[in-house]
Design an enzyme around this catalytic site. Structure first.
Site, short mmCIF file in Angstrom:
data_model
loop_
_atom_site.label_atom_id
_atom_site.label_comp_id
_atom_site.label_asym_id
_atom_site.label_seq_id
_atom_site.Cartn_x
_atom_site.Cartn_y
_atom_site.Cartn_z
N ASP A 87 0.70 -1.25 0.03
CA ASP A 87 0.09 0.11 0.01
C ASP A 87 0.77 1.30 -0.19
OD1 ASP A 87 -2.00 2.00 0.39
OD2 ASP A 87 -2.99 0.86 1.90
N ASP A 98 -3.09 7.39 -3.54
CA ASP A 98 -3.12 6.16 -2.41
C ASP A 98 -3.62 4.97 -3.22
OD1 ASP A 98 -3.58 4.47 -0.38
OD2 ASP A 98 -5.00 5.67 0.69
N HIS A 160 -12.10 6.38 1.03
CA HIS A 160 -12.00 7.71 1.55
C HIS A 160 -12.07 8.89 0.24
CE1 HIS A 160 -7.53 7.53 1.17
NE2 HIS A 160 -7.74 6.16 1.46
N HIS A 168 -7.41 11.35 4.53
CA HIS A 168 -8.53 11.08 4.64
C HIS A 168 -9.52 12.37 4.80
CE1 HIS A 168 -7.35 6.62 6.10
NE2 HIS A 168 -7.12 7.05 4.92
N GLU A 193 -11.15 1.38 -1.69
CA GLU A 193 -10.17 0.15 -1.14
C GLU A 193 -11.03 -0.99 -0.65
OE1 GLU A 193 -7.39 1.37 1.80
OE2 GLU A 193 -8.26 3.35 1.91
N GLU A 276 -6.56 -1.35 -4.27
CA GLU A 276 -6.75 0.10 -4.07
C GLU A 276 -6.41 1.07 -5.26
OE1 GLU A 276 -5.22 2.11 -0.46
OE2 GLU A 276 -6.63 3.89 -0.64
MN MN Z 1 -6.49 4.59 1.42
MN MN Z 2 -3.88 2.92 0.69
#
Ligand code: MN
Ligand code: MN
Length: 295
Positions: A87, A98, A160, A168, A193, A276
């Site tokens: 990640d 992200d 998010h 976030h 995600e 994600e």
């Molecule tokens: Mn994330």
């Molecule tokens: Mn992430």
């Protein structure tokens, strides 16, 4: 009403950089590779492209769902059969991306059902993205895709919305229906995600995962701390990023003004896979900013 980022090209560039770093991480997670070396290679790749990590490279394994990054003295190596979530986040002046994928170390094909469930759920969620769509429609598609493989979505981890320097940013994209009354707006950037598990579909807090974040500006009274804040702002950072004993000590002193992150563990000790992407809510659908295929 549209609200695209004013520097959209910078968000696209951050997305491409994060995607390349994620794909590098996926290639490096092989039997015998050190967790710390892989995390540092991912972060170096981001810096080499003129961006900064938006958070430490997370390399959570097996029942760890998220939020583990190696400590400075982590000597663990990956072993065949490990299910590793790579990640990765990158930012350019606060324009964030992200993205994550899951690797089965050594290609043992024991956990392919989990990996596919997470990826299919991500694709199903992305396919629903359009201006005005109810977030709940995405959640429903994500949960259905995972359940179709006989697995459970993790209900207390969510995607998010993302805003400048805010990973976030307030709008959650739940992985099960019934958790959001919000809709997506044209021009918004969101991370979707899904997490798939063969456990019970909830997480509990584990030990400290070596990730922390400033809750607010610590001010100028401690110059070392002020320098660290200048570097990380309010984004998550790894304790191993401290440059020398002076910074390590300053962070220890400031421990109470830092938010520290526990590792998230699957509560039923199930294995966890995650996928994600960061996407832009475009006029006609999702523009995936962290796609591998991006030039
Ligand atoms: Mn994330
Ligand atoms: Mn992430």
């Amino acid at each position: 009403m549209t609200a695209y980022p004013v520097d959209l090209d910078r968000w696209r560039q951050a997305g491409r950089i994060a995607a390349r770093a994620r794909d590098l991480g996926v290639r490096l997670v092989v039997p015998g590779a050190s967790r710390r070396d892989v995390a540092e290679a991912i972060e170096a790749a981001i810096r080499d492209e003129g961006a900064a990590p938006a958070f430490p490279a997370n390399l959570s394994r097996n029942q760890e769902a998220a939020h583990y990054t190696p400590s400075v003295d982590d000597e663990e190596e990956f072993v065949a059969g490990d299910l590793v979530k790579v990640d990765v986040g990158a930012h350019l002046d606060g324009a964030l991306a992200d993205t994550a994928d899951t690797v089965e170390v050594g290609g043992t094909h024991r956990h392919e059902n989990l990996v596919r469930a997470a990826r299919e759920a991500l694709a199903a969620g992305i396919a629903r993205v359009r201006p005005g769509v109810a977030v709940d429609e995405l959640s429903r598609a994500i949960a259905s895709a995972i359940r179709a493989r006989g697995l459970k979505p993790i209900e207390d981890l969510t995607g998010h919305s993302i805003e400048r320097y805010l990973l976030h940013a307030g709008k959650a994209i739940p992985n099960v229906p019934g958790g959001s009354a919000a809709s997506l707006l044209e021009g918004e950037v969101v991370a979707i995600e899904p997490f798939a598990t063969n456990g019970i579909g909830r997480i509990s807090n584990g030990p400290f995962g070596n990730i922390a974040r400033f809750r607010s500006d610590p001010g100028s009274s401690d110059p070392v701390l002020a320098r660290l804040y200048g570097r990380f702002r309010t984004l998550p950072f790894a304790l191993r990023w401290a440059d020398g004993p002076g910074e390590t000590e300053a962070l220890r002193r400031a421990r109470r003004s830092l938010q520290t992150y526990p590792v998230f563990l699957e509560r039923g000790q199930g294995l966890v896979a995650q996928a994600e992407h960061t996407v832009l809510v475009g006029a006609t659908g999702a523009e995936i900013l962290t796609s591998s295929a991006a030039p």
